[in-house]
Write an enzyme that holds these catalytic residues in place. Sequence first.
Site, PDB file in Angstrom:
ATOM      1  N   LEU A   1     -15.872  -0.905 -20.056  1.00  0.00           N
ATOM      2  CA  LEU A   1     -15.137  -1.177 -21.206  1.00  0.00           C
ATOM      3  C   LEU A   1     -15.711  -2.127 -22.329  1.00  0.00           C
ATOM      4  O   LEU A   1     -15.712  -2.146 -23.356  1.00  0.00           O
ATOM      5  CB  LEU A   1     -13.574  -1.507 -20.822  1.00  0.00           C
ATOM      6  CG  LEU A   1     -12.673  -1.790 -21.956  1.00  0.00           C
ATOM      7  CD1 LEU A   1     -12.363  -0.096 -22.571  1.00  0.00           C
ATOM      8  CD2 LEU A   1     -11.174  -1.927 -21.381  1.00  0.00           C
TER       9      LEU A   1
ATOM     10  N   CYS B   1      -5.688   3.611  12.932  1.00  0.00           N
ATOM     11  CA  CYS B   1      -5.288   3.024  14.019  1.00  0.00           C
ATOM     12  C   CYS B   1      -5.718   1.895  14.606  1.00  0.00           C
ATOM     13  O   CYS B   1      -7.064   1.993  14.935  1.00  0.00           O
ATOM     14  CB  CYS B   1      -5.102   4.096  15.178  1.00  0.00           C
ATOM     15  SG  CYS B   1      -4.510   3.766  16.757  1.00  0.00           S
TER      16      CYS B   1
ATOM     17  N   VAL C   1      -9.530   3.434  -4.274  1.00  0.00           N
ATOM     18  CA  VAL C   1      -9.047   4.063  -3.050  1.00  0.00           C
ATOM     19  C   VAL C   1      -7.806   4.941  -3.550  1.00  0.00           C
ATOM     20  O   VAL C   1      -7.246   5.548  -2.398  1.00  0.00           O
ATOM     21  CB  VAL C   1      -8.240   2.885  -2.303  1.00  0.00           C
ATOM     22  CG1 VAL C   1      -9.470   1.625  -1.853  1.00  0.00           C
ATOM     23  CG2 VAL C   1      -7.272   1.915  -3.074  1.00  0.00           C
TER      24      VAL C   1
ATOM     25  N   TYR D   1       0.829  -1.205  -0.108  1.00  0.00           N
ATOM     26  CA  TYR D   1       0.128  -0.011  -0.029  1.00  0.00           C
ATOM     27  C   TYR D   1       0.983   1.196  -0.006  1.00  0.00           C
ATOM     28  O   TYR D   1       0.286   2.306  -0.462  1.00  0.00           O
ATOM     29  CB  TYR D   1      -0.965   0.112   1.267  1.00  0.00           C
ATOM     30  CG  TYR D   1      -2.203  -1.052   0.872  1.00  0.00           C
ATOM     31  CD1 TYR D   1      -3.211  -0.756  -0.008  1.00  0.00           C
ATOM     32  CD2 TYR D   1      -2.251  -2.343   1.345  1.00  0.00           C
ATOM     33  CE1 TYR D   1      -4.110  -1.928  -0.380  1.00  0.00           C
ATOM     34  CE2 TYR D   1      -3.107  -3.249   1.193  1.00  0.00           C
ATOM     35  CZ  TYR D   1      -4.414  -3.018   0.377  1.00  0.00           C
ATOM     36  OH  TYR D   1      -4.933  -3.674   0.208  1.00  0.00           O
TER      37      TYR D   1
ATOM     38  N   SER E   1     -16.379  -4.324 -12.178  1.00  0.00           N
ATOM     39  CA  SER E   1     -16.626  -5.502 -12.731  1.00  0.00           C
ATOM     40  C   SER E   1     -17.792  -6.380 -12.302  1.00  0.00           C
ATOM     41  O   SER E   1     -18.117  -7.205 -12.865  1.00  0.00           O
ATOM     42  CB  SER E   1     -15.206  -6.416 -12.380  1.00  0.00           C
ATOM     43  OG  SER E   1     -15.296  -6.535 -11.127  1.00  0.00           O
TER      44      SER E   1
ATOM     45  N   HIS F   1     -14.502   1.854  -0.004  1.00  0.00           N
ATOM     46  CA  HIS F   1     -13.385   0.780   0.490  1.00  0.00           C
ATOM     47  C   HIS F   1     -12.376   1.556   1.211  1.00  0.00           C
ATOM     48  O   HIS F   1     -11.197   0.918   0.917  1.00  0.00           O
ATOM     49  CB  HIS F   1     -13.268   0.244  -0.798  1.00  0.00           C
ATOM     50  CG  HIS F   1     -14.234  -0.919  -1.353  1.00  0.00           C
ATOM     51  ND1 HIS F   1     -14.311  -1.500  -2.664  1.00  0.00           N
ATOM     52  CD2 HIS F   1     -15.371  -1.389  -0.748  1.00  0.00           C
ATOM     53  CE1 HIS F   1     -15.348  -2.136  -2.553  1.00  0.00           C
ATOM     54  NE2 HIS F   1     -15.901  -2.193  -1.680  1.00  0.00           N
TER      55      HIS F   1
ATOM     56  N   ARG G   1       1.425   1.864  -3.633  1.00  0.00           N
ATOM     57  CA  ARG G   1       0.283   2.555  -4.220  1.00  0.00           C
ATOM     58  C   ARG G   1      -0.124   3.915  -3.780  1.00  0.00           C
ATOM     59  O   ARG G   1      -0.299   4.814  -4.821  1.00  0.00           O
ATOM     60  CB  ARG G   1      -1.010   1.495  -3.738  1.00  0.00           C
ATOM     61  CG  ARG G   1      -0.996  -0.020  -3.892  1.00  0.00           C
ATOM     62  CD  ARG G   1      -1.343  -0.496  -5.341  1.00  0.00           C
ATOM     63  NE  ARG G   1      -0.220  -0.147  -6.436  1.00  0.00           N
ATOM     64  CZ  ARG G   1       0.990  -0.959  -6.084  1.00  0.00           C
ATOM     65  NH1 ARG G   1       1.308  -1.725  -5.428  1.00  0.00           N
ATOM     66  NH2 ARG G   1       2.113  -0.572  -7.039  1.00  0.00           N
TER      67      ARG G   1
ATOM     68  N   GLN H   1     -15.541   2.818  -5.360  1.00  0.00           N
ATOM     69  CA  GLN H   1     -14.795   1.721  -4.806  1.00  0.00           C
ATOM     70  C   GLN H   1     -13.504   1.823  -4.557  1.00  0.00           C
ATOM     71  O   GLN H   1     -12.405   1.059  -4.275  1.00  0.00           O
ATOM     72  CB  GLN H   1     -15.129   0.324  -5.338  1.00  0.00           C
ATOM     73  CG  GLN H   1     -16.557  -0.016  -5.503  1.00  0.00           C
ATOM     74  CD  GLN H   1     -16.945  -1.219  -6.621  1.00  0.00           C
ATOM     75  OE1 GLN H   1     -16.407  -2.235  -6.145  1.00  0.00           O
ATOM     76  NE2 GLN H   1     -17.247  -0.965  -7.514  1.00  0.00           N
TER      77      GLN H   1
ATOM     78  N   CYS I   1       0.132   7.030  15.857  1.00  0.00           N
ATOM     79  CA  CYS I   1      -1.080   7.400  15.776  1.00  0.00           C
ATOM     80  C   CYS I   1      -1.098   8.744  16.208  1.00  0.00           C
ATOM     81  O   CYS I   1      -0.597   9.075  17.388  1.00  0.00           O
ATOM     82  CB  CYS I   1      -2.102   6.711  16.564  1.00  0.00           C
ATOM     83  SG  CYS I   1      -3.612   7.411  16.770  1.00  0.00           S
TER      84      CYS I   1
HETATM   85  P1  NAD Z   1     -12.230  -4.398 -11.335  1.00  0.00           P
HETATM   86  O1  NAD Z   1     -10.528  -4.266 -11.578  1.00  0.00           O
HETATM   87  O2  NAD Z   1     -12.819  -5.850 -10.735  1.00  0.00           O
HETATM   88  O3  NAD Z   1     -12.896  -4.053 -12.451  1.00  0.00           O
HETATM   89  C1  NAD Z   1     -12.322  -3.117 -13.322  1.00  0.00           C
HETATM   90  C2  NAD Z   1     -13.559  -2.940 -14.450  1.00  0.00           C
HETATM   91  O4  NAD Z   1     -13.116  -1.919 -15.245  1.00  0.00           O
HETATM   92  C3  NAD Z   1     -13.624  -4.171 -15.675  1.00  0.00           C
HETATM   93  O5  NAD Z   1     -15.013  -4.528 -15.641  1.00  0.00           O
HETATM   94  C4  NAD Z   1     -13.105  -3.767 -16.801  1.00  0.00           C
HETATM   95  O6  NAD Z   1     -13.579  -4.029 -17.949  1.00  0.00           O
HETATM   96  C5  NAD Z   1     -13.505  -2.221 -16.539  1.00  0.00           C
HETATM   97  N1  NAD Z   1     -12.479  -1.143 -17.260  1.00  0.00           N
HETATM   98  C6  NAD Z   1     -11.061  -1.245 -17.526  1.00  0.00           C
HETATM   99  N2  NAD Z   1     -10.574  -0.320 -18.303  1.00  0.00           N
HETATM  100  C7  NAD Z   1     -11.697   0.558 -18.382  1.00  0.00           C
HETATM  101  C8  NAD Z   1     -11.734   1.719 -19.065  1.00  0.00           C
HETATM  102  N3  NAD Z   1     -10.778   2.451 -19.582  1.00  0.00           N
HETATM  103  N4  NAD Z   1     -12.988   2.183 -19.029  1.00  0.00           N
HETATM  104  C9  NAD Z   1     -14.052   1.799 -18.533  1.00  0.00           C
HETATM  105  N5  NAD Z   1     -13.994   0.505 -17.824  1.00  0.00           N
HETATM  106  C10 NAD Z   1     -12.728   0.115 -17.905  1.00  0.00           C
HETATM  107  O7  NAD Z   1     -12.499  -3.425 -10.338  1.00  0.00           O
HETATM  108  P2  NAD Z   1     -13.710  -3.278  -9.199  1.00  0.00           P
HETATM  109  O8  NAD Z   1     -14.729  -3.461  -9.872  1.00  0.00           O
HETATM  110  O9  NAD Z   1     -13.342  -1.587  -8.880  1.00  0.00           O
HETATM  111  O10 NAD Z   1     -13.193  -3.983  -7.849  1.00  0.00           O
HETATM  112  C11 NAD Z   1     -12.181  -3.754  -7.489  1.00  0.00           C
HETATM  113  C12 NAD Z   1     -11.540  -3.709  -6.380  1.00  0.00           C
HETATM  114  O11 NAD Z   1     -10.272  -3.075  -6.187  1.00  0.00           O
HETATM  115  C13 NAD Z   1     -12.520  -2.489  -5.554  1.00  0.00           C
HETATM  116  O12 NAD Z   1     -12.783  -2.988  -4.279  1.00  0.00           O
HETATM  117  C14 NAD Z   1     -11.106  -1.531  -5.025  1.00  0.00           C
HETATM  118  O13 NAD Z   1     -11.114  -1.130  -3.719  1.00  0.00           O
HETATM  119  C15 NAD Z   1      -9.777  -2.121  -5.474  1.00  0.00           C
HETATM  120  N6  NAD Z   1      -9.165  -1.384  -6.240  1.00  0.00           N
HETATM  121  C16 NAD Z   1      -9.189   0.235  -6.423  1.00  0.00           C
HETATM  122  C17 NAD Z   1      -8.123   0.878  -7.439  1.00  0.00           C
HETATM  123  C18 NAD Z   1      -8.344   2.269  -7.227  1.00  0.00           C
HETATM  124  O14 NAD Z   1      -8.595   2.726  -6.512  1.00  0.00           O
HETATM  125  N7  NAD Z   1      -7.798   2.849  -8.602  1.00  0.00           N
HETATM  126  C19 NAD Z   1      -7.439   0.033  -8.222  1.00  0.00           C
HETATM  127  C20 NAD Z   1      -7.517  -1.325  -8.058  1.00  0.00           C
HETATM  128  C21 NAD Z   1      -8.337  -2.178  -7.200  1.00  0.00           C
HETATM  129 ZN    ZN Z   2      -4.670   5.766  17.827  1.00  0.00          ZN
END
Ligand code: NAD
Ligand code: ZN
Length: 239
Positions: free
Chosen positions: A205, A116, A92, A55, A180, A108, A58, A90, A139
């Site tokens: 997508l 903490c 982060v 993290y 997704s 999320h 990230r 969703q 903290c």
């Molecule tokens: P996922 O990765 O499961 O799905 C991503 C979706 O986005 C897919 O359906 C894919 O087809 C679509 N996609 C890819 N490129 C695209 C584009 N250019 N335009 C439109 N759609 C596009 O992600 P999710 O459903 O968000 O679930 C994943 C979990 O992962 C979440 O809980 C999240 O907390 C975490 N996460 C977050 C990030 C972030 O903050 N950017 C990155 C990775 C994972």
């Molecule tokens: Zn604390």
Amino acid sequence: MTPRNLVILTGAGISAESGVPTFRGPDGLWEGHRVEDVATPQAFRRDPVLVQRFYDLRRAALAKVEPNAAHHALARLDAEWPGELLLVTQNVDDLHDRAGSRRLRHMHGELKSALCAGCGAAMPWEGDLSNTDAGAPACRRCGAARLRPDIVWFGEMPYHMEAIAAAIAACDLFVSIGTSGAVYPAAGFVDWAREAGAATLELNLDPSAGTPLFDEARHGPATALVPAWVAEVLAAVGR
Ligand code: NAD
Ligand code: ZN
């Protein structure tokens, strides 16, 4: 019918064109790791150093990415929409925040927040959470060196569920963008919206697991689909 109350759900796909990798890439891994090795409380207990570093990387990577046209379009919609609106993400990352969305909930958690494990306080966090030369960071409320990423891991309760459920129950259009449809409870929001009598639209997508549940689905990159849809709904209310 012109909608008045909107709930918009976004997932990793909306940030993909900014250069933030999605969750399950073609190889089934997230940044080279199996999800269960970095995104569960068990993983954190087993190997806290690995999870903190994951993290930390990230969080640091956010400095190298910018909001894209889809984030900006949703911020414009937030600023100009005359009815109720809630953007539930969703993600982060902080790209919706940086684009200027105000009516926003991170269900999320957020990379730029630390939680903490001692006193439960959440606090804005910019740097690393893994040990530095000075030891583990403390903290700001209780002083314990027990900070963890403020991320909702698998098996933990997402944030803001009451506010989200209330907004969905009162919405007349639910839009899902770049997700997704595989991660619950977010994947079930479209069902809640249908039960509330709302129209439902998917922008992704390619077809997702949830596509058949939506009244309408448009497929293509978020930077093209989202600005076009925003222009359409704002035009419908004369903006
Ligand atoms: P996922 O990765 O499961 O799905 C991503 C979706 O986005 C897919 O359906 C894919 O087809 C679509 N996609 C890819 N490129 C695209 C584009 N250019 N335009 C439109 N759609 C596009 O992600 P999710 O459903 O968000 O679930 C994943 C979990 O992962 C979440 O809980 C999240 O907390 C975490 N996460 C977050 C990030 C972030 O903050 N950017 C990155 C990775 C994972
Ligand atoms: Zn604390």
